[in-house]
Motif scaffolding. Structure first.
Motif, mmCIF file in Angstrom:
data_model
loop_
_atom_site.group_PDB
_atom_site.id
_atom_site.type_symbol
_atom_site.label_atom_id
_atom_site.label_comp_id
_atom_site.label_asym_id
_atom_site.label_seq_id
_atom_site.Cartn_x
_atom_site.Cartn_y
_atom_site.Cartn_z
ATOM 1 N N TYR B 16 0.877 -1.169 0.000
ATOM 2 C CA TYR B 16 0.000 0.000 0.000
ATOM 3 C C TYR B 16 0.912 1.216 0.000
ATOM 4 O O TYR B 16 1.667 1.408 0.943
ATOM 5 C CB TYR B 16 -0.873 0.046 1.253
ATOM 6 C CG TYR B 16 -1.908 -1.034 1.350
ATOM 7 C CD1 TYR B 16 -3.017 -1.037 0.501
ATOM 8 C CD2 TYR B 16 -1.797 -2.037 2.298
ATOM 9 C CE1 TYR B 16 -3.988 -2.019 0.605
ATOM 10 C CE2 TYR B 16 -2.765 -3.022 2.408
ATOM 11 C CZ TYR B 16 -3.858 -3.006 1.563
ATOM 12 O OH TYR B 16 -4.814 -3.965 1.675
ATOM 13 N N LYS B 19 4.520 0.768 0.934
ATOM 14 C CA LYS B 19 4.837 0.044 2.162
ATOM 15 C C LYS B 19 4.427 -1.406 1.956
ATOM 16 O O LYS B 19 3.242 -1.701 1.853
ATOM 17 C CB LYS B 19 4.054 0.654 3.323
ATOM 18 C CG LYS B 19 4.472 0.102 4.669
ATOM 19 C CD LYS B 19 3.595 0.671 5.780
ATOM 20 C CE LYS B 19 3.070 -0.449 6.649
ATOM 21 N NZ LYS B 19 1.679 -0.392 6.993
ATOM 22 N N VAL B 21 3.219 -4.984 2.415
ATOM 23 C CA VAL B 21 2.372 -5.606 3.428
ATOM 24 C C VAL B 21 2.492 -7.119 3.327
ATOM 25 O O VAL B 21 2.380 -7.836 4.314
ATOM 26 C CB VAL B 21 0.921 -5.148 3.228
ATOM 27 C CG1 VAL B 21 0.002 -5.863 4.169
ATOM 28 C CG2 VAL B 21 0.812 -3.643 3.404
ATOM 29 N N ASN B 41 -2.101 -8.992 14.371
ATOM 30 C CA ASN B 41 -2.773 -7.858 13.730
ATOM 31 C C ASN B 41 -1.825 -7.173 12.767
ATOM 32 O O ASN B 41 -0.657 -6.963 13.073
ATOM 33 C CB ASN B 41 -3.220 -6.827 14.777
ATOM 34 C CG ASN B 41 -4.368 -7.357 15.620
ATOM 35 O OD1 ASN B 41 -4.291 -7.362 16.827
ATOM 36 N ND2 ASN B 41 -5.411 -7.807 14.983
ATOM 37 N N GLY B 42 -2.327 -6.842 11.605
ATOM 38 C CA GLY B 42 -1.497 -6.159 10.619
ATOM 39 C C GLY B 42 -0.563 -7.075 9.865
ATOM 40 O O GLY B 42 0.316 -6.622 9.142
ATOM 41 N N ALA B 43 -0.739 -8.400 10.023
ATOM 42 C CA ALA B 43 0.145 -9.362 9.366
ATOM 43 C C ALA B 43 -0.117 -9.426 7.864
ATOM 44 O O ALA B 43 0.703 -9.942 7.108
ATOM 45 C CB ALA B 43 -0.035 -10.747 9.979
ATOM 46 N N GLY B 44 -1.268 -8.930 7.432
ATOM 47 C CA GLY B 44 -1.601 -8.979 6.009
ATOM 48 C C GLY B 44 -2.578 -10.082 5.653
ATOM 49 O O GLY B 44 -2.714 -10.436 4.476
ATOM 50 N N LYS B 45 -3.278 -10.626 6.627
ATOM 51 C CA LYS B 45 -4.223 -11.725 6.356
ATOM 52 C C LYS B 45 -5.369 -11.255 5.466
ATOM 53 O O LYS B 45 -5.681 -11.890 4.445
ATOM 54 C CB LYS B 45 -4.789 -12.267 7.686
ATOM 55 C CG LYS B 45 -3.715 -12.700 8.671
ATOM 56 C CD LYS B 45 -4.291 -13.181 9.986
ATOM 57 C CE LYS B 45 -4.993 -12.125 10.793
ATOM 58 N NZ LYS B 45 -4.122 -11.075 11.374
ATOM 59 N N SER B 46 -5.981 -10.137 5.862
ATOM 60 C CA SER B 46 -7.066 -9.604 5.043
ATOM 61 C C SER B 46 -6.554 -9.222 3.660
ATOM 62 O O SER B 46 -7.212 -9.461 2.649
ATOM 63 C CB SER B 46 -7.686 -8.372 5.701
ATOM 64 O OG SER B 46 -8.212 -8.706 6.954
ATOM 65 N N THR B 47 -5.355 -8.643 3.642
ATOM 66 C CA THR B 47 -4.783 -8.236 2.365
ATOM 67 C C THR B 47 -4.573 -9.443 1.453
ATOM 68 O O THR B 47 -4.850 -9.371 0.246
ATOM 69 C CB THR B 47 -3.444 -7.510 2.608
ATOM 70 O OG1 THR B 47 -3.681 -6.412 3.492
ATOM 71 C CG2 THR B 47 -2.855 -7.012 1.306
ATOM 72 N N GLU B 165 -12.259 -13.610 9.173
ATOM 73 C CA GLU B 165 -12.686 -13.588 10.579
ATOM 74 C C GLU B 165 -14.183 -13.828 10.778
ATOM 75 O O GLU B 165 -14.875 -12.986 11.354
ATOM 76 C CB GLU B 165 -12.273 -12.262 11.216
ATOM 77 C CG GLU B 165 -10.784 -12.038 11.100
ATOM 78 C CD GLU B 165 -10.264 -11.048 12.134
ATOM 79 O OE1 GLU B 165 -10.874 -10.951 13.202
ATOM 80 O OE2 GLU B 165 -9.229 -10.424 11.876
ATOM 81 N N HIS B 197 -8.399 -16.000 14.588
ATOM 82 C CA HIS B 197 -7.612 -15.221 15.541
ATOM 83 C C HIS B 197 -7.341 -15.946 16.846
ATOM 84 O O HIS B 197 -6.576 -15.472 17.675
ATOM 85 C CB HIS B 197 -8.324 -13.899 15.847
ATOM 86 C CG HIS B 197 -7.579 -12.724 15.306
ATOM 87 N ND1 HIS B 197 -6.252 -12.495 15.563
ATOM 88 C CD2 HIS B 197 -7.954 -11.723 14.486
ATOM 89 C CE1 HIS B 197 -5.847 -11.408 14.946
ATOM 90 N NE2 HIS B 197 -6.867 -10.922 14.276
HETATM 91 N N1 LIG Z 1 -6.167 0.424 2.414
HETATM 92 C C1 LIG Z 1 -4.983 0.443 3.057
HETATM 93 N N2 LIG Z 1 -4.121 1.456 2.859
HETATM 94 C C2 LIG Z 1 -2.937 1.484 3.477
HETATM 95 N N3 LIG Z 1 -2.496 0.539 4.337
HETATM 96 C C3 LIG Z 1 -3.312 -0.485 4.577
HETATM 97 C C4 LIG Z 1 -4.597 -0.599 3.967
HETATM 98 N N4 LIG Z 1 -5.192 -1.741 4.393
HETATM 99 C C5 LIG Z 1 -4.325 -2.301 5.244
HETATM 100 N N5 LIG Z 1 -3.190 -1.569 5.358
HETATM 101 C C6 LIG Z 1 -2.020 -1.914 6.172
HETATM 102 O O1 LIG Z 1 -1.563 -3.166 5.742
HETATM 103 C C7 LIG Z 1 -1.173 -3.984 6.831
HETATM 104 C C8 LIG Z 1 -1.898 -5.307 6.767
HETATM 105 O O2 LIG Z 1 -3.284 -5.089 6.931
HETATM 106 P P1 LIG Z 1 -4.327 -6.284 6.946
HETATM 107 O O3 LIG Z 1 -5.670 -5.661 7.124
HETATM 108 O O4 LIG Z 1 -4.122 -7.143 5.765
HETATM 109 O O5 LIG Z 1 -3.890 -7.059 8.254
HETATM 110 P P2 LIG Z 1 -4.619 -8.261 9.007
HETATM 111 O O6 LIG Z 1 -3.630 -9.350 9.135
HETATM 112 O O7 LIG Z 1 -5.912 -8.580 8.356
HETATM 113 O O8 LIG Z 1 -4.859 -7.602 10.432
HETATM 114 P P3 LIG Z 1 -6.068 -7.795 11.465
HETATM 115 O O9 LIG Z 1 -5.738 -8.987 12.269
HETATM 116 O O10 LIG Z 1 -5.987 -6.544 12.289
HETATM 117 O O11 LIG Z 1 -7.335 -7.894 10.681
HETATM 118 C C9 LIG Z 1 -1.453 -3.176 8.060
HETATM 119 O O12 LIG Z 1 -0.231 -2.644 8.522
HETATM 120 C C10 LIG Z 1 -2.378 -2.088 7.633
HETATM 121 O O13 LIG Z 1 -2.131 -0.919 8.348
#
Ligand SMILES: Nc1ncnc2c1ncn2[C@@H]1O[C@H](COP(=O)(O)OP(=O)(O)OP(=O)(O)O)[C@@H](O)[C@H]1O
Ligand SMILES: [Mg+2]
Lengths: 372, 264
Positions: B16, B19, B21, B41-47, B165, B197
């Motif tokens: 993103y 940066k 991810v 949290n923030g590991a990038g799972k949703s991404t 989730e 989680h």
């Molecule tokens: N639209 C976006 N723009 C910029 N950065 C983003 C965006 N979406 C997520 N991020 C960043 O990317 C990283 C991974 O986010 P992601 O949502 O994939 O994490 P996650 O593993 O799903 O976390 P969680 O357990 O909190 O749901 C995080 O550091 C977040 O801040």
């Protein structure tokens, strides 16, 4: 001027009828599209678009020296669109946030439009007059060719909404899911935004760029209060829009040269205030009443628990005396009375010579409440 | 492995605004597994899920569903987004949301007919929400909203499900019910990829696991992947209390969520 006279004129006076029809049409269209704008949290975008349309109107006039509605509407659409495009691109490509981009577009385009307007005012041409009505709107100047343009463009916009109803619903609720199942979300987004631009530009002459966004946002916000169904909300919003359009246009046309935009805003604010206050369920009054009822209900259960705790204990005679409860539970007199009454009417306890005694139902409720 | 790969991710990097991810992530998911994606949290799972679905563009790498790009395999994939990704105050009811899963099949312009309504109702019934079909969605509890999203994915009748989730904000009973449903789907040959989680329940619920923290830490059968070493790699050495591969009865964490904060 009395109401009967106005009604008579609405039906038989050519000018007034034209004004009413034109403003009803634009109110309907902006109400319908405003509902989607509000649900997609794009209320401010509407404001930016309408302000951004002003230089388009002025430029279209300068280039063609014509005041034909289609020419001016085309100019307004193009510059409104350009403003939207700028907002979308800037928010996507840079770190500038959307509200900043909206603010830039609104002030820069509007300032440029005002500049062009003042140039036009100084021109010696005879046909120059009347462009300043685009600022605050002047329904009285609506002519039948304006109404035809409004109705044609508006009908086209409404037809698209009708055909793509479920697609626009999904787009407004969950665009990410929509994209995952393969819809061209970007294009549908552009289409819906374009319809919003159309709804705005057809209202500019009547309502004015400064307050046009009220026609988009206010009817929709009011309509949302009354229903939980998208279809009904959109219909109601369109209905509110048409109603305040006609009311505002007719009032301003009848009362001297009152600008239409502010007049309409006055009416629509009335509808919004009533809706915010009085709507069943979502209205403020209904919410307050519900919260009060819940507070009493909760206190009644707390009272039942209190009675249960002291049941059969040595101090039971004191603790369950109605007169004592008030002091003991730190409730003021009227609240304690309401709670006591609620405890009795809902069958949790009975009154027996100055004391409250739990019923078996009350005992059960208290036990269950404590187990939570 | 003689089973076909339901999902294959190669060298996937996602950023993103520059940066990163996800860094060079590889993943192979065989057909018919019930897989958890776990990481802080923030590991990038949703991404990762969003990139598989084409919702987030990748900087490098490729994604294959049954050997083909996502665009060609769309009908095989069902998606359950994170519940917080939409506005639940939207004026619509539960049945309507489930119907959205059928819009693509219904096609442009046409409205859902009786047949589609029945399918949507059946799907709501499968998640135990039949009597809430007419309920305005803002009046559903978090767990009920989650189940509506599940029903919308079920009605898609997909082969591969990606769920972000689905257990968030769900009570214990609902969680069991959802797990039972996921197992049923697995028994029917579907592949389920679930962002999860709660480390306590990983071994109990899932048979396949991916540990993710920006990079791919490990993936494979739970028995092989759910080890103290891998967990330390994923969470940065702050999960000393977890007893990997212990049954959920004796492997309890007192406050599992509080241990999941990213270390260092
Ligand atoms: N639209 C976006 N723009 C910029 N950065 C983003 C965006 N979406 C997520 N991020 C960043 O990317 C990283 C991974 O986010 P992601 O949502 O994939 O994490 P996650 O593993 O799903 O976390 P969680 O357990 O909190 O749901 C995080 O550091 C977040 O801040
Ligand atoms: Mg996430």
């Amino acid at each position: 001027m009395n109401l009967g006279q106005i009604l008579h004129d609405l039906l038989f006076d050519y000018t007034l009828r034209t004004v009413a029809m034109g403003s009803a049409a634009l109110g309907l269209v902006s109400g319908v599209l405003g509902a989607f704008a509000v649900l997609r949290r794009q209320s401010l975008l509407g404001d930016a678009i309408s302000h951004a349309a002003l230089p388009g109107v002025a430029l279209a006039f300068l280039l063609t020296m014509s005041r034909a509605p289609l020419v001016l509407v085309l100019g307004a659409t193009l510059s409104g669109w350009l403003g939207t495009l700028f907002v979308i691109t800037v928010t996507r490509q840079t770190r500038i946030k959307q509200d900043t981009a909206l603010g830039i577009v609104l002030s820069v385009f509007f300032g440029f439009g005002m500049l062009l307007l003042s140039i036009i005012q100084r021109m010696p041409t005879a046909s120059k007059a009347g462009l300043d009505k685009f600022l605050f709107g002047q329904a009285a100047t609506l002519m039948s060719r304006d109404v035809v343009t409004t109705a044609a463009l508006g009908a086209a916009a409404l037809l698209v909404v009708l055909l793509l109803w479920k697609e626009f619903k999904l787009l407004s609720f969950d665009p990410a899911f929509m994209k995952s199942v393969g819809y061209p979300v970007r294009r549908l987004d552009i289409l819906l935004t374009t319809l919003m631009v159309i709804a705005i530009v057809i209202g500019l002459q009547t309502v004015g760029v400064v307050l046009m966004s009220a026609m988009l946002v206010a009817p929709a916000a009011a309509a949302r209060q009354w229903t939980d169904k998208l279809g009904r909300m959109v219909l109601l919003s369109g209905g509110f829009g048409a109603l305040v359009g006609v009311l505002g246009a007719v009032t301003s046309a009848q009362v001297g040269r009152l600008p239409t935009g502010p007049t309409i805003v006055l009416y629509v604010s009335g509808i919004v205030v009533v809706s915010l206050l009085a709507a069943p369920d979502r209205g403020i009054v209904a919410q307050l009443r519900r919260r009060r009822r819940q507070r009493v209900q909760f206190a009644a259960e707390a009272l039942a628990i209190h009675l249960l705790n002291h049941e059969g204990a040595p101090d039971a005679a004191v603790e369950t005396a109605i007169a004592h409860l008030r002091q003991h539970l730190q409730w003021d007199e009227s609240f304690a009375e309401r709670v006591t009454r609620r405890t009795i009417t809902s069958g949790l306890a009975e009154r027996s010579n100055g004391h409250l005694r739990l019923t078996s139902y009350g005992r059960e409720v208290a036990r269950r409440a404590m187990a939570r | 492995m003689d089973r076909p790969l339901a999902l294959e991710v190669r060298d996937l990097t996602v950023a993103y605004e520059e940066k990163p991810v996800l860094w060079d992530v590889d993943l192979e998911v065989p057909e018919g597994v019930l897989m958890a994606i776990v990481g802080p949290n923030g590991a990038g799972k949703s991404t990762l899920i969003k990139t598989v679905l084409g919702l987030v563009p990748s900087a490098a790498g490729q994604v294959r569903i049954y050997g083909q790009p996502y665009a060609r395999r769309r009908e095989l994939v069902g998606y359950v987004p994170q519940r917080g990704s939409v506005d639940w105050d939207f004026p619509t009811n539960a049945l309507d949301v489930v119907l959205m899963g059928l819009y693509r099949k219904i096609g442009w312009i046409r409205r859902p007919a009786r047949r589609e309504r029945e399918l949507a109702l059946e799907s709501l019934a499968k998640v135990g929400m039949a009597e809430y079909a007419d309920r305005q969605i803002s009046q559903l509890s978090g767990g009920q909203q989650q189940r509506v999203f599940l029903a919308r994915a079920l009605v898609q009748d997909a082969q591969v499900y990606l769920m972000d989730e689905p257990f968030a904000g769900v009570d214990a009973t609902t969680e069991r019910a959802i797990v039972a449903l996921l197992r049923e789907l697995r028994a029917a040959g579907k592949t389920l990829i679930v962002v999860h989680h709660d480390l306590q329940t990983v071994s109990e619920y899932f048979d396949w696991l991916m540990l993710l923290n920006v990079r791919h830490i490990a993936s494979g059968p739970v028995a092989e992947v759910f080890t103290a070493d891998n967990l330390r790699d994923a969470y940065g050495g702050r999960v000393a209390f977890v007893t990997p591969n212990a049954g959920s009865e004796n492997g309890h964490l007192s406050e599992p969520q509080s241990l999941l904060s990213r270390g260092g």
